[in-house]
Write a protein that holds these residues in place. Sequence first.
Motif, PDB file in Angstrom:
ATOM      1  N   HIS A   1      25.748 -12.540 -26.877  1.00 56.04           N
ATOM      2  CA  HIS A   1      26.620 -13.634 -27.336  1.00 56.04           C
ATOM      3  C   HIS A   1      27.994 -13.091 -27.739  1.00 56.04           C
ATOM      4  N   THR A   2      28.527 -12.191 -26.934  1.00 53.71           N
ATOM      5  CA  THR A   2      29.810 -11.567 -27.275  1.00 53.71           C
ATOM      6  C   THR A   2      31.009 -12.439 -26.924  1.00 53.71           C
ATOM      7  N   ALA A   3      30.854 -13.362 -25.984  1.00 58.41           N
ATOM      8  CA  ALA A   3      31.994 -14.165 -25.528  1.00 58.41           C
ATOM      9  C   ALA A   3      32.312 -15.268 -26.528  1.00 58.41           C
ATOM     10  N   SER A   4      33.592 -15.592 -26.633  1.00 54.11           N
ATOM     11  CA  SER A   4      34.018 -16.709 -27.470  1.00 54.11           C
ATOM     12  C   SER A   4      34.005 -17.984 -26.642  1.00 54.11           C
ATOM     13  N   VAL A   5      33.555 -19.074 -27.247  1.00 48.65           N
ATOM     14  CA  VAL A   5      33.514 -20.366 -26.575  1.00 48.65           C
ATOM     15  C   VAL A   5      34.850 -21.050 -26.818  1.00 48.65           C
ATOM     16  N   THR A   6      35.686 -21.114 -25.787  1.00 51.81           N
ATOM     17  CA  THR A   6      37.033 -21.655 -25.945  1.00 51.81           C
ATOM     18  C   THR A   6      37.199 -23.047 -25.364  1.00 51.81           C
ATOM     19  N   TYR A   7      36.255 -23.514 -24.547  1.00 53.34           N
ATOM     20  CA  TYR A   7      36.370 -24.828 -23.932  1.00 53.34           C
ATOM     21  C   TYR A   7      36.212 -25.908 -25.002  1.00 53.34           C
ATOM     22  N   SER A   8      37.158 -26.831 -25.059  1.00 51.34           N
ATOM     23  CA  SER A   8      37.163 -27.836 -26.132  1.00 51.34           C
ATOM     24  C   SER A   8      35.979 -28.787 -26.045  1.00 51.34           C
ATOM     25  N   GLY A   9      35.468 -29.028 -24.835  1.00 48.99           N
ATOM     26  CA  GLY A   9      34.360 -29.964 -24.688  1.00 48.99           C
ATOM     27  C   GLY A   9      33.011 -29.300 -24.566  1.00 48.99           C
ATOM     28  N   ALA A  10      32.896 -28.073 -24.998  1.00 46.95           N
ATOM     29  CA  ALA A  10      31.645 -27.327 -24.818  1.00 46.95           C
ATOM     30  C   ALA A  10      30.478 -27.979 -25.552  1.00 46.95           C
ATOM     31  N   TYR A  11      30.749 -28.619 -26.684  1.00 51.38           N
ATOM     32  CA  TYR A  11      29.664 -29.182 -27.496  1.00 51.38           C
ATOM     33  C   TYR A  11      29.808 -30.693 -27.655  1.00 51.38           C
ATOM     34  N   ASN A  12      30.433 -31.351 -26.680  1.00 46.64           N
ATOM     35  CA  ASN A  12      30.580 -32.809 -26.752  1.00 46.64           C
ATOM     36  C   ASN A  12      29.239 -33.521 -26.763  1.00 46.64           C
ATOM     37  N   ALA A  13      28.248 -32.931 -26.107  1.00 46.94           N
ATOM     38  CA  ALA A  13      26.946 -33.574 -26.014  1.00 46.94           C
ATOM     39  C   ALA A  13      26.289 -33.741 -27.378  1.00 46.94           C
ATOM     40  N   VAL A  14      26.636 -32.882 -28.315  1.00 47.30           N
ATOM     41  CA  VAL A  14      26.056 -32.998 -29.662  1.00 47.30           C
ATOM     42  C   VAL A  14      27.097 -33.479 -30.670  1.00 47.30           C
ATOM     43  N   GLY A  15      28.222 -33.978 -30.175  1.00 43.80           N
ATOM     44  CA  GLY A  15      29.215 -34.583 -31.052  1.00 43.80           C
ATOM     45  C   GLY A  15      30.067 -33.622 -31.842  1.00 43.80           C
ATOM     46  N   VAL A  16      30.226 -32.391 -31.350  1.00 46.05           N
ATOM     47  CA  VAL A  16      31.036 -31.394 -32.059  1.00 46.05           C
ATOM     48  C   VAL A  16      32.304 -31.131 -31.251  1.00 46.05           C
ATOM     49  N   ASP A  17      33.443 -31.280 -31.898  1.00 45.32           N
ATOM     50  CA  ASP A  17      34.730 -31.033 -31.253  1.00 45.32           C
ATOM     51  C   ASP A  17      35.069 -29.551 -31.366  1.00 45.32           C
ATOM     52  N   ASN A  18      35.196 -28.872 -30.230  1.00 43.78           N
ATOM     53  CA  ASN A  18      35.468 -27.438 -30.214  1.00 43.78           C
ATOM     54  C   ASN A  18      36.933 -27.128 -29.882  1.00 43.78           C
ATOM     55  N   SER A  19      37.794 -28.133 -29.921  1.00 42.04           N
ATOM     56  CA  SER A  19      39.194 -27.917 -29.580  1.00 42.04           C
ATOM     57  C   SER A  19      39.921 -27.179 -30.690  1.00 42.04           C
ATOM     58  N   VAL A  20      40.972 -26.454 -30.316  1.00 38.37           N
ATOM     59  CA  VAL A  20      41.781 -25.707 -31.276  1.00 38.37           C
ATOM     60  C   VAL A  20      42.878 -26.632 -31.817  1.00 38.37           C
ATOM     61  N   LYS A  21      42.901 -26.819 -33.106  1.00 41.09           N
ATOM     62  CA  LYS A  21      43.894 -27.678 -33.736  1.00 41.09           C
ATOM     63  C   LYS A  21      44.695 -26.870 -34.746  1.00 41.09           C
ATOM     64  N   LEU A  22      45.993 -27.115 -34.755  1.00 46.21           N
ATOM     65  CA  LEU A  22      46.875 -26.346 -35.618  1.00 46.21           C
ATOM     66  C   LEU A  22      46.526 -26.533 -37.087  1.00 46.21           C
ATOM     67  N   GLU A  23      46.187 -27.755 -37.475  1.00 45.79           N
ATOM     68  CA  GLU A  23      45.872 -27.996 -38.892  1.00 45.79           C
ATOM     69  C   GLU A  23      44.609 -27.256 -39.315  1.00 45.79           C
ATOM     70  N   ASN A  24      43.622 -27.163 -38.396  1.00 49.21           N
ATOM     71  CA  ASN A  24      42.409 -26.414 -38.722  1.00 49.21           C
ATOM     72  C   ASN A  24      42.696 -24.921 -38.829  1.00 49.21           C
TER      73      ASN A  24
END
Length: 399
Positions: A53-76
């Motif tokens: 599990h060394t790779a970083s998950v960068t795709y914003s929609g990687a976890y859309n199926a479970v309702g988790v937003d993985n997008s990079v946001k400046l405020e976060n």
Amino acid sequence: MTTKGEKRIVSEEDKKFAKNFNIMDHPDIPTGLPPHLQLQRTRVLCKNDAPIHTASVTYSGAYNAVGVDNSVKLENFSENFKVDVIQLSKDGMELTFDMIGIDAAIANAFRRILLAELPTMAFEKVFIANNTSIVQDEVLAQRMGLVPIAADPKLFEYLSENDQPNEKNTIVFKLHAKCAKGEGRKKVLTKELIWLPKGSELVKESGDSNSKPKTYTSFSRSQKESFPEFADNPISPSYPDILIAKLGPGQEIELEAHAVKGIGKTHAKWSPVATAWYRMLPEVILLGEVEDEDAERLVKACPENVFDIEDMGNGRKRATVARPRDCTLCRQCVRQNYGEEVNKGVEEKEWIENVSLRRVKNHFIFKIESTGSLPPDVLFTEAVKILEDKCERVIANLS
């Protein structure tokens, strides 16, 4: 209610409900990532043979199926990112700090900028007037080039091929060391380098009686006048005790060295750091109770003293994780029988089931070792400015 063969009429209310329906809004549906996915997302698992599990998950929609937003946001990013200073050496040239809340790509960008893109002053030309030592001229010039100079590069300009060396782009030092006959060997150290604020003293061309001899620089005035900060604090090598050469009886070195502004991408002598490196924060988890004799063996097996023994009373002892930050992933604690040779008749145990070694993906232990030209905190600040400038150029080109 409809009977068999009848068509049900869909009302506008039913259509509106179907359009806005989201399974994740149902109260019986759990929110967030399942624990195993959260572990893969945030941790590198270090098994006894290799990390996973060394790779970083960068795709914003990687976890859309479970309702988790993985997008990079400046405020976060602004909310989660922070830098914690851990240690500064006594001489102020080694800095250890934590960078939390960033991706490995950003941490590596800082490392590469520190190594190759921060400007410093270093010797580019060495004019040797006399060298009777056993060190060849080219080797002596190379050693001079690696001597760090304590001068702020922001005060100086780059020297291009068409420019003349002047007080704004060149620093001149001279060295004249001699070992008299009958004396022992003499060490030539960097403290013998003398700064020449008025420029070169070596004559390049001798003019007539009415003109001044031409030297290798064209200083219009002294650098003490051009840079008031050097009036009471002369430019010098970062360290006075660096060995340049050794002279035997009767041997002599006389030279003049010219330092100019450059970056490590051009040559390593301009790199402002001896090294700049990072590693992910170790996380050591005991998956079960390790007690008594097994606890003592676990503590003894770890060469970095990550584990300690806790007295539980009534003669019972158990192992605890005391210093996880010191873990170097030697994996001795997860090897079969803690890496000890197993004698015949002794039960073998697979200790991978008791200890879990992990790395936190967004938490980096960063260390900067400066060569002495600038303090490490200044170097990191300048690296941030360079990265910011790169981002602004990309945005300007895209827009």
